[in-house]
Structures are given as structure tokens and as C-alpha cells.
Scaffold this active site. Sequence first.
Site, PDB file in Angstrom:
ATOM      1  N   SER A 128       0.879  -1.111  -0.226  1.00  0.00           N
ATOM      2  CA  SER A 128      -0.163   0.018  -0.239  1.00  0.00           C
ATOM      3  C   SER A 128       0.697   1.194   0.043  1.00  0.00           C
ATOM      4  O   SER A 128       2.007   1.135   0.560  1.00  0.00           O
ATOM      5  CB  SER A 128      -0.826  -0.033   1.453  1.00  0.00           C
ATOM      6  OG  SER A 128      -1.662   1.119   1.562  1.00  0.00           O
ATOM      7  N   TYR A 154      -1.803  -1.798  10.880  1.00  0.00           N
ATOM      8  CA  TYR A 154      -2.240  -2.215   9.459  1.00  0.00           C
ATOM      9  C   TYR A 154      -0.978  -1.769   8.679  1.00  0.00           C
ATOM     10  O   TYR A 154      -0.535  -2.586   7.748  1.00  0.00           O
ATOM     11  CB  TYR A 154      -3.631  -1.633   9.143  1.00  0.00           C
ATOM     12  CG  TYR A 154      -3.522  -1.441   7.761  1.00  0.00           C
ATOM     13  CD1 TYR A 154      -3.680  -2.751   6.830  1.00  0.00           C
ATOM     14  CD2 TYR A 154      -3.238  -0.269   6.775  1.00  0.00           C
ATOM     15  CE1 TYR A 154      -3.746  -2.716   5.670  1.00  0.00           C
ATOM     16  CE2 TYR A 154      -3.351  -0.544   5.452  1.00  0.00           C
ATOM     17  CZ  TYR A 154      -3.562  -1.549   4.726  1.00  0.00           C
ATOM     18  OH  TYR A 154      -3.562  -1.500   3.481  1.00  0.00           O
ATOM     19  N   LYS A 158       2.224  -3.706   6.461  1.00  0.00           N
ATOM     20  CA  LYS A 158       2.739  -3.740   4.990  1.00  0.00           C
ATOM     21  C   LYS A 158       4.252  -3.421   4.979  1.00  0.00           C
ATOM     22  O   LYS A 158       5.005  -3.862   4.093  1.00  0.00           O
ATOM     23  CB  LYS A 158       1.939  -2.457   4.296  1.00  0.00           C
ATOM     24  CG  LYS A 158       0.537  -2.787   4.296  1.00  0.00           C
ATOM     25  CD  LYS A 158       0.226  -4.291   3.486  1.00  0.00           C
ATOM     26  CE  LYS A 158      -1.206  -4.620   3.402  1.00  0.00           C
ATOM     27  NZ  LYS A 158      -1.526  -5.901   2.871  1.00  0.00           N
TER      28      LYS A 158
HETATM   29  C1  UD1 Z   1      -6.637   3.876   4.032  1.00  0.00           C
HETATM   30  C2  UD1 Z   1      -5.343   3.796   4.485  1.00  0.00           C
HETATM   31  C3  UD1 Z   1      -4.428   2.953   3.654  1.00  0.00           C
HETATM   32  C4  UD1 Z   1      -5.153   1.605   3.152  1.00  0.00           C
HETATM   33  C5  UD1 Z   1      -6.469   1.861   2.996  1.00  0.00           C
HETATM   34  C6  UD1 Z   1      -7.250   0.529   3.027  1.00  0.00           C
HETATM   35  C7  UD1 Z   1      -4.503   5.766   5.879  1.00  0.00           C
HETATM   36  C8  UD1 Z   1      -3.562   7.021   6.151  1.00  0.00           C
HETATM   37  N1  UD1 Z   1      -4.369   5.055   4.749  1.00  0.00           N
HETATM   38  O1  UD1 Z   1      -6.708   5.021   3.059  1.00  0.00           O
HETATM   39  O2  UD1 Z   1      -3.265   2.688   3.842  1.00  0.00           O
HETATM   40  O3  UD1 Z   1      -4.433   0.839   2.439  1.00  0.00           O
HETATM   41  O4  UD1 Z   1      -7.162   3.094   3.756  1.00  0.00           O
HETATM   42  O5  UD1 Z   1      -8.470   0.710   3.206  1.00  0.00           O
HETATM   43  O6  UD1 Z   1      -5.160   5.288   6.942  1.00  0.00           O
HETATM   44  N2  UD1 Z   1     -13.174  10.254   4.207  1.00  0.00           N
HETATM   45  C9  UD1 Z   1     -14.081  11.023   4.403  1.00  0.00           C
HETATM   46  N3  UD1 Z   1     -15.111  10.684   4.716  1.00  0.00           N
HETATM   47  C10 UD1 Z   1     -15.384   9.116   4.806  1.00  0.00           C
HETATM   48  C11 UD1 Z   1     -14.404   8.320   4.680  1.00  0.00           C
HETATM   49  C12 UD1 Z   1     -13.177   9.186   4.225  1.00  0.00           C
HETATM   50  O7  UD1 Z   1     -13.951  12.359   4.282  1.00  0.00           O
HETATM   51  O8  UD1 Z   1     -16.366   8.730   5.640  1.00  0.00           O
HETATM   52  C13 UD1 Z   1     -11.742  10.650   3.568  1.00  0.00           C
HETATM   53  C14 UD1 Z   1     -10.476  10.566   4.445  1.00  0.00           C
HETATM   54  O9  UD1 Z   1     -10.515  11.202   5.337  1.00  0.00           O
HETATM   55  C15 UD1 Z   1      -9.442  10.461   3.226  1.00  0.00           C
HETATM   56  C16 UD1 Z   1     -10.106  10.271   2.082  1.00  0.00           C
HETATM   57  O10 UD1 Z   1     -11.667  10.224   2.119  1.00  0.00           O
HETATM   58  O11 UD1 Z   1      -8.950  11.817   3.091  1.00  0.00           O
HETATM   59  C17 UD1 Z   1      -9.782   8.680   1.588  1.00  0.00           C
HETATM   60  O12 UD1 Z   1     -10.005   7.933   2.720  1.00  0.00           O
HETATM   61  P1  UD1 Z   1      -9.986   6.322   2.772  1.00  0.00           P
HETATM   62  O13 UD1 Z   1     -10.962   5.757   1.570  1.00  0.00           O
HETATM   63  O14 UD1 Z   1     -10.278   5.659   3.931  1.00  0.00           O
HETATM   64  O15 UD1 Z   1      -8.707   6.011   2.169  1.00  0.00           O
HETATM   65  P2  UD1 Z   1      -7.168   6.204   2.998  1.00  0.00           P
HETATM   66  O16 UD1 Z   1      -7.341   6.789   4.042  1.00  0.00           O
HETATM   67  O17 UD1 Z   1      -6.407   7.142   1.772  1.00  0.00           O
END
Ligand code: UD1
Length: 341
Positions: A128, A154, A158
Site C-alpha cells: 500500500s 495495519y 505492509k
Molecule cells: C486508508 C489507509 C491506507 C489503506 C486503505 C485501506 C490511511 C492513512 N490510509 O486509505 O493505507 O490501504 O485505507 O482501506 O489510513 N474520508 C472522508 N469521509 C469518510 C471516509 C473517508 O472524508 O467517510 C476521507 C479520508 O479522510 C481520506 C479520503 O477520504 O482523506 C480517503 O479515505 P479512505 O478511503 O479511508 O482511504 P485512505 O485513508 O487514503
Amino acid sequence: MIHQRNILVTGGAGFIGSHTITALVEAGYNPVIVDDFRGADTTVPNRIEKIVGFIPSFVIKDVSDKAGLKEVFEQYTFVGIIHFAAYKAVGESVQNPLKYYRNNLLGLVNTLELALEYNVPNFVFSSSCTVYGEPGEIKEVTEDLPKGFAASPYGNTKIIGEDILKDVHKSGSHINIISLRYFNPIGAHPSGLIGEFPIGKPNNLLPMVTGTAIGKFEEITVFGSDYATTDGTCIRDYIHVMDLANAHVKAIEFLESGKSSFETINVGTGQGASILRVIQVFEEVSEVKLNWKFGPRRPGDVVEIYANADKANHLLNWYPKYTLEDSVRHAWNWEKKLQDD
Ligand code: UD1
């Protein structure tokens, strides 16, 4: 008898795994899936059948059980392994780190030990972009950057997983290894027959967006509005799950060509998109107004990161085919189809 090019796919019933199965079959491989369905939906094999025309071999086993896994190596000769099987919920890993260390690392070690014992030549690992931690000034990350500080157990599994693979490589073992560093996989198979099945309330952005739009959740919170980005929200590299699936096929083909024995490769589009941009694209392609609000920052979130995908482009001859619009449209189709099922 035609020699079958069997690929062991651990965790092949999950989101990325199930899409990769369809890509492997299309490329002429015979995937043998080991999955105990703890993180997957039991309808996945029948759904895959609708796409590829047959139900591939699913062996219901836990990769943490080495004796059980060994039986699969006894039964089949593999030309390669794609190791997906792992837990992936960042928040849960902070609450229960040992669950993550045990499952993710033991599964990897067991699979590698058996790959060595049974002379399986090629191995692809699900890594990842979390291994980069929070990037410095340059948000477009290349594989040669030093690994960062893992924000969660997690993420640490990785980082340690990649270290384990590197040490195995350095020990002079015969196994050729590619660690694919995924950015943010989204979307679903264009047929709408397979997609993501989040367990409980999703942590990831896209299932929350589509789930809210369909009415499973009342509203979606955008975590943080005051980041130092173009519109104040976090930036990620969202990649269509079928493009990611194809990267696995390209990785196996590359390893089979014998040109390299150890590589870490980013799999992303090379384009960053903010959360508000994703919401805007969603509203455009779905013609649905999303009920969203700003909330506080989510602890541990990286502000901005996207892939430099030159290595995947040049070494694997891999290029993404789908746009962000396609990915969001396919995710939405999938959500709607699932509701009709
Ligand atoms: C996260 C992990 C990544 C992992 C992946 C697996 C971190 C920093 N990264 O990715 O290592 O491989 O999950 O699933 O933890 N968001 C919102 N509202 C929501 C959900 C998400 O605003 O309800 C935002 C998050 O804050 C983020 C973006 O959307 O800024 C993407 O979030 P997400 O889909 O959870 O992915 P990552 O955090 O990038």
C-alpha cells in the site's frame, strides 16, 4: 493434457482479489483461490461465474493455518502466487494491533515458506502507499523514497511485509517478487456483477459516498476542511479496481519473463483528487445530490499523496484505462445493482 498455469490467489474473494480473478482468467491463467470468506461475501464465486463462465477453484482455508495451506500446495503446481489475504481496517488495527500482526504477518510467512518448499517461482504482494507515511514537499511519490512512519499497525504490517520479502530475496532464494503499492482502489467491474462488499459501516470514502446516496447512511462526513490543499480537503490517487487488477496480471507476466527478481511498484493513476472533487464527480455522474457535511480531521490521515507511476508504465507496460468518472460511475452502478439483488 494442456499444462495449466495455476496461480494461487490468497484472499481472492475480497474486493481487489475478486476483480483480479476475472483479469487472470481473461489472460489465460487458472486462479486457485484460498479464502475463508471472513472478509468477503459468499456470493462472490457465483458472481465471478457470470463474468468468466465458470466457477474457479475456491478452497476455504485460513492462510494462518500452515498445515491447511500446505494441502493446497500438495494438490496444485503453481507458476505464481498473488498474496492478498490480510486485514485492512486502519482504525481496527489501532484498537487491536496483535490481531493485525498475527494475521497479516503469519499469513505472509506461511505462504512464503510454502512457496520456497514447493519451488513456486513468482510472488506478488499486496502492499500500500501507506508505506510512504506522510510525504514531504513532493506529494507525487516514487518507489525509491525511504519508507515512512506507519500511522497504524495495519500500515506497519505492509512495511514489515515488504521488509520480509526483501530479506527473503537477499537470502538468495529462487523466488521472484513484486510488491505492488496500491493507492486508493475504487469502482467495480464494469458489468456491475462484482464490486466492494464493505462489512458494517465502511471506512473508505467511495462506499460511504454511494452508501449515503442510496440511503444506507443518513449523511457522509468529510474529514477536515482546513488542510493545505487546493480546497482544504485531503488528496488521494483513486484508481479503478480493474486497472489495479490488470496490474497484477502484468506483474505475474513480468515475473514469468524472468527479467527481475525483486521490485516494489506503485499502482496509481498519477493524478490526485480531493474529497470535494470526488463528491462533485459523484453528483455529476449519478445526478444525485449527496448529503454531506464537514467534520473534524480523521486522526492519522495523510494530507496529500499520489503516485508517480512511471515504473509501472515502463517496467510492466501498465497504464490505467479508466478515468475517475468511470470509477465513480461503476461504483454507483454496483451500489444500485446490489440494492436490486
Ligand atoms: C486508508 C489507509 C491506507 C489503506 C486503505 C485501506 C490511511 C492513512 N490510509 O486509505 O493505507 O490501504 O485505507 O482501506 O489510513 N474520508 C472522508 N469521509 C469518510 C471516509 C473517508 O472524508 O467517510 C476521507 C479520508 O479522510 C481520506 C479520503 O477520504 O482523506 C480517503 O479515505 P479512505 O478511503 O479511508 O482511504 P485512505 O485513508 O487514503
